[in-house]
Design a protein around this motif. Structure first.
Motif, PDB file in Angstrom:
ATOM      1  N   PRO A 181      46.434  34.069  55.203  1.00 41.67           N
ATOM      2  CA  PRO A 181      46.727  33.131  53.757  1.00 41.67           C
ATOM      3  C   PRO A 181      47.621  32.205  54.934  1.00 41.67           C
ATOM      4  O   PRO A 181      47.651  32.650  56.374  1.00 41.67           O
ATOM      5  N   SER A 182      47.087  30.920  54.833  1.00 45.51           N
ATOM      6  CA  SER A 182      47.899  30.055  55.098  1.00 45.51           C
ATOM      7  C   SER A 182      49.314  29.296  54.146  1.00 45.51           C
ATOM      8  O   SER A 182      50.170  30.242  53.589  1.00 45.51           O
ATOM      9  N   LYS A 183      50.181  28.340  54.945  1.00 48.71           N
ATOM     10  CA  LYS A 183      51.262  27.453  54.539  1.00 48.71           C
ATOM     11  C   LYS A 183      50.587  27.438  52.455  1.00 48.71           C
ATOM     12  O   LYS A 183      51.949  27.827  52.005  1.00 48.71           O
ATOM     13  N   MET A 184      49.803  26.824  52.670  1.00 44.91           N
ATOM     14  CA  MET A 184      49.656  26.212  51.202  1.00 44.91           C
ATOM     15  C   MET A 184      49.415  27.444  50.216  1.00 44.91           C
ATOM     16  O   MET A 184      49.805  27.636  48.650  1.00 44.91           O
ATOM     17  N   ASP A 185      49.701  28.885  50.739  1.00 44.03           N
ATOM     18  CA  ASP A 185      49.301  30.299  49.996  1.00 44.03           C
ATOM     19  C   ASP A 185      50.972  30.239  49.064  1.00 44.03           C
ATOM     20  O   ASP A 185      51.019  31.545  48.723  1.00 44.03           O
ATOM     21  N   ASP A 186      52.177  30.182  50.327  1.00 40.67           N
ATOM     22  CA  ASP A 186      53.157  31.094  49.576  1.00 40.67           C
ATOM     23  C   ASP A 186      53.768  30.389  48.429  1.00 40.67           C
ATOM     24  O   ASP A 186      53.523  30.040  48.211  1.00 40.67           O
ATOM     25  N   GLY A 187      54.118  31.977  47.981  1.00 35.99           N
ATOM     26  CA  GLY A 187      54.805  31.860  46.903  1.00 35.99           C
ATOM     27  C   GLY A 187      53.534  32.473  45.681  1.00 35.99           C
ATOM     28  O   GLY A 187      53.852  32.559  44.865  1.00 35.99           O
ATOM     29  N   PHE A 188      52.015  32.430  46.517  1.00 38.50           N
ATOM     30  CA  PHE A 188      50.638  32.788  45.678  1.00 38.50           C
ATOM     31  C   PHE A 188      50.296  33.744  45.422  1.00 38.50           C
ATOM     32  O   PHE A 188      50.490  34.522  46.442  1.00 38.50           O
ATOM     33  N   LEU A 189      49.664  34.096  44.345  1.00 40.68           N
ATOM     34  CA  LEU A 189      48.658  35.261  44.161  1.00 40.68           C
ATOM     35  C   LEU A 189      47.910  35.789  45.028  1.00 40.68           C
ATOM     36  O   LEU A 189      47.015  33.900  44.882  1.00 40.68           O
ATOM     37  N   LEU A 190      46.642  36.813  45.033  1.00 41.30           N
ATOM     38  CA  LEU A 190      45.650  36.592  45.730  1.00 41.30           C
ATOM     39  C   LEU A 190      44.552  37.066  44.705  1.00 41.30           C
ATOM     40  O   LEU A 190      45.024  38.931  43.847  1.00 41.30           O
ATOM     41  N   LYS A 191      43.505  37.226  44.490  1.00 40.61           N
ATOM     42  CA  LYS A 191      42.703  37.728  43.865  1.00 40.61           C
ATOM     43  C   LYS A 191      41.630  37.993  44.585  1.00 40.61           C
ATOM     44  O   LYS A 191      41.035  37.296  45.021  1.00 40.61           O
ATOM     45  N   LEU A 192      40.800  39.249  44.886  1.00 41.04           N
ATOM     46  CA  LEU A 192      39.938  39.076  45.642  1.00 41.04           C
ATOM     47  C   LEU A 192      38.555  40.118  44.810  1.00 41.04           C
ATOM     48  O   LEU A 192      38.434  41.300  43.886  1.00 41.04           O
ATOM     49  N   ASP A 193      37.278  39.582  44.468  1.00 41.66           N
ATOM     50  CA  ASP A 193      36.059  39.920  43.502  1.00 41.66           C
ATOM     51  C   ASP A 193      35.222  40.445  45.046  1.00 41.66           C
ATOM     52  O   ASP A 193      34.605  39.642  46.173  1.00 41.66           O
ATOM     53  N   CYS A 194      34.630  41.476  44.914  1.00 43.81           N
ATOM     54  CA  CYS A 194      33.912  42.273  45.261  1.00 43.81           C
ATOM     55  C   CYS A 194      32.430  42.600  45.006  1.00 43.81           C
ATOM     56  O   CYS A 194      33.000  43.877  44.066  1.00 43.81           O
ATOM     57  N   THR A 195      31.655  42.155  45.272  1.00 45.87           N
ATOM     58  CA  THR A 195      30.247  42.499  44.305  1.00 45.87           C
ATOM     59  C   THR A 195      28.937  43.113  45.386  1.00 45.87           C
ATOM     60  O   THR A 195      28.994  42.357  46.681  1.00 45.87           O
ATOM     61  N   PRO A 196      29.064  44.496  45.469  1.00 44.24           N
ATOM     62  CA  PRO A 196      28.105  45.173  46.167  1.00 44.24           C
ATOM     63  C   PRO A 196      26.647  45.111  45.826  1.00 44.24           C
ATOM     64  O   PRO A 196      25.854  44.757  44.671  1.00 44.24           O
ATOM     65  N   LYS A 197      25.786  45.444  47.435  1.00 43.02           N
ATOM     66  CA  LYS A 197      24.400  44.428  46.842  1.00 43.02           C
ATOM     67  C   LYS A 197      23.176  45.734  47.978  1.00 43.02           C
ATOM     68  O   LYS A 197      24.317  46.187  48.875  1.00 43.02           O
ATOM     69  N   SER A 198      22.522  45.834  47.177  1.00 45.77           N
ATOM     70  CA  SER A 198      21.039  46.324  48.231  1.00 45.77           C
ATOM     71  C   SER A 198      19.860  45.788  47.891  1.00 45.77           C
ATOM     72  O   SER A 198      20.228  44.626  47.638  1.00 45.77           O
TER      73      SER A 198
END
Length: 644
Positions: A263-280
């Motif tokens: 996270p950088s200063k631009m993320d201060d006070g923000f929430l984060l979301k992560l999408d994870c797509t598994p592959k084969s």
């Protein structure tokens, strides 16, 4: 329909079931039977059907006899465990009955999708639901087939008018979560595990929380409201799981496609979301999501960042940067005793591993070590965070857990400089009891049953790894890493443990000389001896001997006095940081417990990275704190080969 036939439909015991009778009052003339041929047949179609829902089938031949069938119908999560050798007919019946059961639980709530299915299925009677399985060519699969044979990739499950493409052993995210909090400039690692996946795609987003009251204070403003924090500790810590509800955010902005996000200063006070797509190589799995529910925190400069100005670059070819660091295992920090007594000055959310982990990763990464020896390394931290973050910097990791404990010692080494040869880890109590090398120690200790029991019940280990330099294979290094028994009245135990370690290292040097013709195996010994300079364990390592009547033999009184024993070894070890005033600083103790010893026959000290200023250490009373992730300080020293 007769009463018997109604009960037969509800019990799902029809020989060839193709529909479901729902719980409502009807007249016998409202229902009629359909043969299996009357099931909704599919026209031949391509194997891949766009915009089709999925049914995920897990069927591993070499494992147990059960398989799972999972899909979502009308917001109902269905997951059936069926026998691989069971006939398909029974499984389709079970799917049908499961939908009925869940529909009954819904109760009086409107079942719009089900009504749509009933209407579109071609039935004149609204109380029937058709369930069938067709292969990739649209032909209905034989109901007498076994589940293992029937549920193949590319098949289609029909539930009323809705169709589900079968994905067998699809790449799957089995666990995905984020820490409770994130701190600006500290790397955030997802805790993720997979099944049937070869790779994964990651996408990070940030979003401004709709409710400003959720924004937490900076690390300097954290207040220790004991009632609130104790309540939080009772709450489910898995709040970031993939099943968690999405927080209220008006817009998610894509910020990264890397696995790790800083996270950088631009993320201060923000929430984060992560999408994870598994592959084969043959399939793409379902995207899993997780959220950071506490907004990103700001933080002041960390004191260890000043130290990292001395380690901004990797060492040159003839030097090795060695780091030794007791990182405070979560096992010892996550308890009421730790929160209320040992580290009562440290706010519990700062003491939590989710916060400390991010500081640890930032600190350890910034030292650019070639050999990193960690003590009190928790299993989850090692596997989920340390290994991936240090691997991205070109280091591989080895772990040696204490006997029957989920924490131990870890060694990371830079693969561009060092080639790992072999490990020689030992559990000290087991080696003491079984190895003939320690016969004289056993004989002396056996004079006192209490002392013998104390030594043989300890879980301490010594992790030992042998490396050779890639640029100069004639240079070989034996790296030892340990954390000795902590009890303040156990100096006699630590003396025996230290003797076992030094004899073990002597023996390895002898083996390499006799069997490999290597007479210049250089020893580097990183350790938390739980002994201050002047104590028996320290004296034995640094001077090569300890007297029969050393004070440590009496550390537990007459109850565990074995009569004393003179011990010596031939290792030539000097100590880094000989002028340090402390390496451990807590409210009840300040002193030197941690050491880097090096073989002065082959190595010299080129640089000792200065320890933090005392004012920084006591800024928040003691260690750990908002800006120090452990109760110990990291030792960082550059060693140079004498033959360079």
């Amino acid at each position: 329909m007769t009463g018997f036939l109604k009960r037969a439909v509800l019990s799902i015991i029809i020989p060839r079931p193709v529909r479901l009778k729902f719980q409502r009052k009807t007249s016998p003339t409202e229902s009629s039977w359909l043969s299996p041929v009357a099931s909704v047949l599919l026209r031949p179609r391509p194997r891949a059907i766009l915009n089709m829902e999925r049914v995920n089938v897990r069927c591993v031949e070499e494992q147990d006899e059960a398989m799972s069938i999972a899909f979502v119908y009308e917001d109902m999560n269905l997951c059936l465990q069926r026998d691989k050798n069971e006939q398909l007919e029974r499984s389709l019946n079970r799917i049908r009955s499961s939908i009925l059961k869940k529909s009954k639980i819904i109760g009086k709530r409107s079942n719009k999708k089900l009504k749509q299915d009933q209407t579109q299925s071609g039935e004149n009677h609204k109380d029937l639901l058709l369930v069938s399985l067709c292969n990739s060519f649209g032909k209905e699969v034989d109901l007498s087939s076994t589940n293992s044979e029937a549920w193949q990739f590319g098949s289609v499950l029909n539930v009323g008018s809705f169709k589900y493409s079968v994905h067998r052993n699809s790449p799957t995210v089995t666990n995905l979560s984020l820490p409770r909090c994130a701190v600006i400039s500290c790397p955030v690692f997802p805790r993720v595990s997979f099944e049937f996946a070869e790779d994964a795609e990651y996408v990070w987003y940030r979003g401004c929380p709709a409710d400003p009251s959720t924004i937490v204070k900076s690390t300097e403003e954290v207040e220790d409201d004991s009632k609130v924090l104790k309540k939080k500790r009772r709450e489910d810590t898995s709040e970031n799981s993939t099943n968690a509800n999405e927080p209220s955010v008006s817009h998610w902005e894509k910020v990264s496609t890397e696995k790790v996000y800083v996270p950088s200063k631009m993320d201060d006070g923000f929430l984060l979301k992560l999408d994870c797509t598994p592959k084969s190589s043959s399939d793409i799995g379902v995207t899993a999501k997780c959220f950071l529910k506490n907004p990103v925190r700001s933080a002041s400069t960390f004191p260890f960042e000043k130290r990292q100005s001395f380690t901004a670059k990797v060492t040159p070819p003839n030097s090795l940067r060695v780091v030794s660091y007791n990182i405070l295992a979560d096992l010892y920090a996550d308890s009421d005793f730790a929160r209320d007594v040992l580290f009562s000055y440290c706010p519990p959310d700062i003491l939590h591993i989710d916060y400390r982990e991010q500081l640890l990763l930032k600190e350890i990464r910034g030292y650019n070590g070639d050999l990193i020896c960690l003590q009190e390394t928790g299993k989850r931290l090692f596997e989920n965070s340390l290994v991936p973050t240090l691997k991205s910097q070109g280091l591989e990791g080895l772990i040696c857990y204490k006997h029957l404990q989920p924490e131990g010692e870890a060694i990371f080494y830079r693969t561009s400089k060092l080639r790992f040869i072999e490990s020689h880890d030992i559990v000290l109590s087991q080696a003491f009891q079984a190895d003939g090398l320690y016969d004289y120690l056993r004989k002396a200790v056996s004079n006192n049953e209490g002392m013998l029991k104390r030594i043989t019940s300890r879980s301490s280990v010594v992790q030992v790894a042998v490396f050779e330099e890639i640029a100069n294979p004639s240079r070989k290094i034996c790296v030892a890493n340990t954390h000795l028994y902590f009890h303040p009245r156990a100096g006699h135990v630590r003396l025996i443990q230290t003797a076992i370690i030094t004899h073990h290292l002597e023996h390895l040097k002898k083996i390499y000389k006799e069997q490999h013709g290597c007479d210049n195996l250089a020893v580097i010994f990183c350790c938390d001896l739980n002994s201050t300079p002047g104590a028996g364990a320290f004296e034995l390592v640094s001077t090569g001997s300890v007297a029969k009547y050393a004070a440590d033999w009496y550390s537990s009184g007459k109850e565990e006095f074995c009569g004393g024993l003179a011990i010596s070894h031939s290792l030539k070890l000097n100590r880094c940081y000989s002028s340090a005033k402390y390496t451990n600083y807590v409210s009840g103790f300040q002193g030197v417990l941690d050491y880097i010893f090096y073989d002065h026959q082959y190595l010299d000290v080129e640089q000792e990275v200065p320890l933090p200023e005392h004012s920084d250490v006591v800024q928040h009373t003691a260690l750990p704190s908002q800006v120090f992730p452990s109760d110990h300080l990291a030792l960082v020293s550059d060693l140079k080969w004498k033959d360079a």
